[in-house]
Design a protein around this motif. Structure first.
Motif, short mmCIF file in Angstrom:
data_model
loop_
_atom_site.label_atom_id
_atom_site.label_comp_id
_atom_site.label_asym_id
_atom_site.label_seq_id
_atom_site.Cartn_x
_atom_site.Cartn_y
_atom_site.Cartn_z
N ALA A 83 -18.16 95.51 100.90
CA ALA A 83 -16.75 95.39 101.29
C ALA A 83 -16.61 94.98 102.75
N GLY A 84 -17.73 94.94 103.48
CA GLY A 84 -17.68 94.58 104.90
C GLY A 84 -17.02 95.66 105.74
N MET A 85 -17.25 96.91 105.36
CA MET A 85 -16.65 98.00 106.12
C MET A 85 -17.70 99.02 106.53
N ASN A 86 -17.36 99.87 107.45
CA ASN A 86 -18.26 100.88 107.96
C ASN A 86 -18.50 101.94 106.89
N PRO A 87 -19.77 102.22 106.55
CA PRO A 87 -20.07 103.23 105.54
C PRO A 87 -19.53 104.61 105.90
N GLY A 88 -19.55 104.95 107.17
CA GLY A 88 -19.03 106.24 107.61
C GLY A 88 -17.54 106.37 107.31
N LEU A 89 -16.81 105.27 107.49
CA LEU A 89 -15.38 105.28 107.21
C LEU A 89 -15.13 105.48 105.72
#
Length: 127
Positions: A83-89
């Motif tokens: 998804a191109g997002m931060n895994p932590g988020l």
């Protein structure tokens, strides 16, 4: 077969809450798993609306926590990467520490749909 929208969300701890709107009546219940919740809602539809449970098919609307609980084989860090997002988020969304915006939720949903299409095209070689 009748299709009914079943909204599934986490409320508080790890319990899942589901709701359907049938004949302008709101029917709700809770359970620990999606299959258990589905069975309970079908029973309530039978008891209160005289609907044969075998004729009901649910269209699911999950919050992020419920989605990853239902599809527990999904790896959060891998979905986040696609998804191109931060895994932590994404982990914060799944844990309920934060809620995704409409745009972020759509991004996650689009990624899952794209990955599902890729899986549909996969073939297993039989030796």
């Amino acid at each position: 077969m009748e299709t009914v929208k079943l909204v599934i969300e986490r409320q508080g701890g790890k319990e899942l809450w589901g709701r359907v709107n049938y004949n302008d009546n709101l029917i709700t219940d809770h359970a620990n798993t999606v299959p258990e919740l589905e069975a309970k809602i079908k029973t309530l539809l039978r008891d209160f609306e005289d609907v044969d449970p075998d004729t009901v098919e649910f269209v699911y609307l999950f919050d992020v926590y419920a989605l990853f609980q239902r599809f527990d084989f999904l790896k959060i860090s891998t979905v986040a990467k696609h998804a191109g997002m931060n895994p932590g988020l994404l982990r914060q969304y799944v844990s309920g520490a934060k809620n995704p915006s409409k745009e972020q939720a759509k991004r996650i949903e689009d990624t899952l749909h794209r990955l599902a299409l890729e899986l549909q095209e996969a073939n297993i070689l039989v030796a």
